[in-house]
Design an enzyme around this catalytic site. Structure first.
Site, short mmCIF file in Angstrom:
data_model
loop_
_atom_site.label_atom_id
_atom_site.label_comp_id
_atom_site.label_asym_id
_atom_site.label_seq_id
_atom_site.Cartn_x
_atom_site.Cartn_y
_atom_site.Cartn_z
N HIS A 32 0.84 -1.19 0.00
CA HIS A 32 0.00 0.00 0.00
C HIS A 32 0.88 1.25 0.00
O HIS A 32 2.04 1.21 0.39
CB HIS A 32 -0.91 0.03 1.23
CG HIS A 32 -1.85 -1.12 1.32
ND1 HIS A 32 -2.88 -1.30 0.43
CD2 HIS A 32 -1.91 -2.15 2.18
CE1 HIS A 32 -3.54 -2.40 0.75
NE2 HIS A 32 -2.97 -2.93 1.81
N THR A 33 0.29 2.34 -0.43
CA THR A 33 1.02 3.61 -0.43
C THR A 33 1.34 4.04 1.00
O THR A 33 0.46 4.11 1.85
CB THR A 33 0.18 4.70 -1.11
OG1 THR A 33 -0.10 4.30 -2.45
CG2 THR A 33 0.92 6.02 -1.12
N GLN A 34 2.59 4.32 1.26
CA GLN A 34 3.02 4.72 2.60
C GLN A 34 3.64 6.11 2.61
O GLN A 34 4.27 6.50 3.59
CB GLN A 34 4.03 3.71 3.14
CG GLN A 34 3.48 2.30 3.29
CD GLN A 34 2.35 2.23 4.32
OE1 GLN A 34 2.48 2.73 5.42
NE2 GLN A 34 1.25 1.62 3.94
#
Length: 260
Positions: A32-34
């Protein structure tokens, strides 16, 4: 014409054979985008006698670039609460869709009840905690302003971990360092809420926005401000700080023409 990018700039299959797409295959885990890309900065709010005032500037920054100058980060909910978003703009838009769906569901409910600000804050805290538990957090810090179930002014925050906090004055982002000291000086916690007037609260927020404009590199002089009272929400989305100028910098030693 073949519109797929992998086919651009190469001969047809009858010359070199079919395009080898094996490099696209991977055994890496789904991630996921972090790291938020486009973000908004501070949201500030303060309680007053009979309601809550909340404000945020209209800038969304792409890293250090002031990319979008007309992003509204205050969202009214059912004309009895306002949600202010700091942090990632795409996650803000996702939460806005959740709130729209929730608002529609409440409007068509057969129970005849409506969510107050305290209910809304509880809902958002559960959403943020659930996403944090999934290791896919929503990168936002949210302020919820309105009234609780007893008709008292309500102001509380929730962050990307689902942590919640309530106080007479709150701020997100750099405002937690620059605006909160101003608000606590103007409205000490020991001061009764009955002594805080609406016009004083609004003027204090404008003063804080002015400080943030000069000292927070991710802020701008265009802002939105909302006042939540028992008779509804009044929101102004295209305000501008008056008489803001960097002309004073000409008198600072080491800046511009001033060298002595």
């Amino acid at each position: 014409m073949n519109h797929f990018p992998q086919a651009w700039g190469r001969p047809t299959n009858d010359v070199y054979g079919a395009y080898d797409q094996s490099y696209l295959q991977t055994s890496a885990p789904h991630t996921h985008t972090q790291s938020p890309a486009v973000t908004g900065t501070s949201v500030i709010a303060v309680k007053f006698n009979g309601g809550v005032a909340i404000a945020a500037d209209n800038l969304a920054s792409y890293g250090s670039l002031a990319r979008f100058t007309d992003i509204k980060r205050l969202r009214p909910f059912d004309n009895n609460a306002v949600v202010g978003f700091g942090g990632d703009v795409s996650d803000m838009q996702y939460i806005d869709r959740l709130l729209t769906s929730l608002d529609i569901k409440e409007d068509y409910s057969t129970y005849g009840h409506s969510l107050n600000a305290q209910n809304l804050h509880t809902y958002l805290s559960k959403v943020m905690y659930k996403r944090r538990s999934d290791f896919n957090p929503l990168w936002n810090n949210i302020l919820v302003a309105g009234f609780d179930g007893e008709g008292q002014p309500f102001l509380s925050s929730v962050d990307l971990l689902g942590n919640t906090y309530s106080a007479p004055s709150l701020a997100t982002g750099f405002g937690a360092h620059l605006a909160i000291p101003i608000l606590r000086r103007l409205f000490p916690e020991e001061q009764p809420l009955e002594q805080v007037k609406e016009e004083h609260a609004v003027d204090a927020l404008k003063q804080c926005l002015k400080v943030l404009f000069y000292r927070d590199a991710r802020s701008t002089d265009r802002y939105s401000i909302a006042v939540v009272k028992e008779d509804g929400v009044v929101i102004k989305e295209d305000e501008r700080l008056e008489k803001q100028s960097w002309a004073f910098a000409e008198g600072i030693r080491g800046y511009g023409r001033t060298t002595e």
